[in-house]
Design an enzyme around this catalytic site. Structure first.
Site, short mmCIF file in Angstrom:
data_model
loop_
_atom_site.label_atom_id
_atom_site.label_comp_id
_atom_site.label_asym_id
_atom_site.label_seq_id
_atom_site.Cartn_x
_atom_site.Cartn_y
_atom_site.Cartn_z
CG HIS A 170 77.74 63.89 18.90
ND1 HIS A 170 77.72 64.30 20.21
CD2 HIS A 170 76.51 63.36 18.65
CE1 HIS A 170 76.54 64.02 20.74
NE2 HIS A 170 75.78 63.46 19.81
CD GLU A 171 75.00 62.09 15.38
OE1 GLU A 171 74.62 60.97 15.80
OE2 GLU A 171 74.49 63.15 15.76
CG HIS B 215 75.51 58.70 19.52
ND1 HIS B 215 75.17 58.52 20.85
CD2 HIS B 215 75.19 59.99 19.23
CE1 HIS B 215 74.66 59.64 21.33
NE2 HIS B 215 74.67 60.56 20.37
CD GLU C 216 73.14 62.95 22.63
OE1 GLU C 216 73.82 63.77 21.98
OE2 GLU C 216 72.76 61.87 22.16
#
Length: 295
Positions: free
Chosen positions: A145-146, A149, A226
């Site tokens: 997930h990070e 980003h 997100e």
């Protein structure tokens, strides 16, 4: 969640400092020497608005490390740190970005964040609480997930949006501040004397108020990103692992111990009001992710 609120807090501080400095240097007097020059004012606000946003971006890694006490992993000291570095390296390669710095910070709640000035100059940090409370599969999904980003360029896009917001915050604050100063504090004996001290204080107060309200726009943008980062995490680590990680976070009810200005940069939600929340509710994210088709 830490990524966004830290950026917002730093940006607001930078813009206020720039405002004070330009006032002391007499820029406001020049802009209003012959009445308010709207074109010059807009250019001035754009330069400093975008400048403040990019200064905040450039400071993001340094401020993140300082705020959380994150320790950079340069050489792995145990098998857990070795796995962490190898997982981030593998995901960064799969996402097509440079190897970010990897850090661990001491906090009881499961959380993580990524920040940095570019796709090839980033920081990914996880809390000790996340490493203790999640399985390796779940941690892998959080890291994905990070990394997503970073790969999506979210911080740069956020900076551009913040630059636009800053520009209008500074512009409106000065237009309204000038009108208030002329109505309440103008000195009839010297029409060309420029704005009085009431103008400077009014602008500072309006910038603070408008800046807080403008944060709602940035928070809305953050909430939309997100969903894309969740999909990216599912692609890098697997949809099942990403859903399991979000479900684990939903089951955790420990209050966050992150500094207030870091609450918008991590993986889990904060206690901010809905309009200022930088993350959608976890159940909404899980539902959206269940509908995503992952190759």
């Amino acid at each position: 969640m830490k990524r966004v609120l830290l950026f917002l807090a730093t940006n607001l501080a930078v813009v206020l400092v720039l405002s004070v400095v330009t006032s002391l240097l007499g820029v406001n007097r020049w802009l209003t020497a012959n009445g308010l020059n709207y074109q010059a004012l807009l250019v001035f606000c754009a330069v400093f608005g975008f400048g403040g946003a990019f200064i905040s971006l450039a400071m993001s890694k340094m401020v993140a490390k300082w705020s959380t006490g994150a320790q950079i992993l340069k050489e792995p000291r145990n098998s857990s740190e070795m796995w962490l570095l190898q997982t981030v390296e593998r995901q960064a390669r799969a996402a097509g970005i440079g190897m970010p710095e990897v850090a661990v910070y001491d906090a009881p709640e499961p959380n993580a964040f990524a920040t940095g000035m570019s796709r090839n100059n980033a920081l990914v940090a996880v809390s000790t609480g996340l490493l203790r409370s999640m399985s390796q599969d779940e941690v892998e999904a959080v890291l994905g997930h990070e990394i997503s980003h970073v790969a999506n360029g979210d911080m740069v896009t956020l900076t551009l949006i913040q630059g636009v917001v800053n520009t209008f915050v500074m512009f409106l604050a000065r237009v309204i501040g000038y009108a208030i100063d002329q109505a309440l504090f103008r000195r009839n004996s010297d029409e060309n004397s420029g704005p009085g001290i009431g103008y400077m204080f009014t602008v500072m107060i309006l910038e603070l108020l408008f800046g807080i309200l403008a944060s709602m726009i940035v928070a809305w943008f953050s909430r939309q990103r997100e969903f894309r980062a969740d999909a990216g995490g599912a692609h890098l680590a697997g949809k099942r692992k990403m859903i399991a990680a979000l479900q684990r976070l939903k089951a955790v009810h420990e209050p966050s111990t992150l500094p207030a200005n870091m609450m918008a940069m991590g993986i889990s939600g904060g206690q901010l009001a809905k309009l200022f929340s930088t993350h959608p509710p976890l159940e909404v994210r899980i539902e959206a992710l269940q509908k995503v088709q992952v190759a």
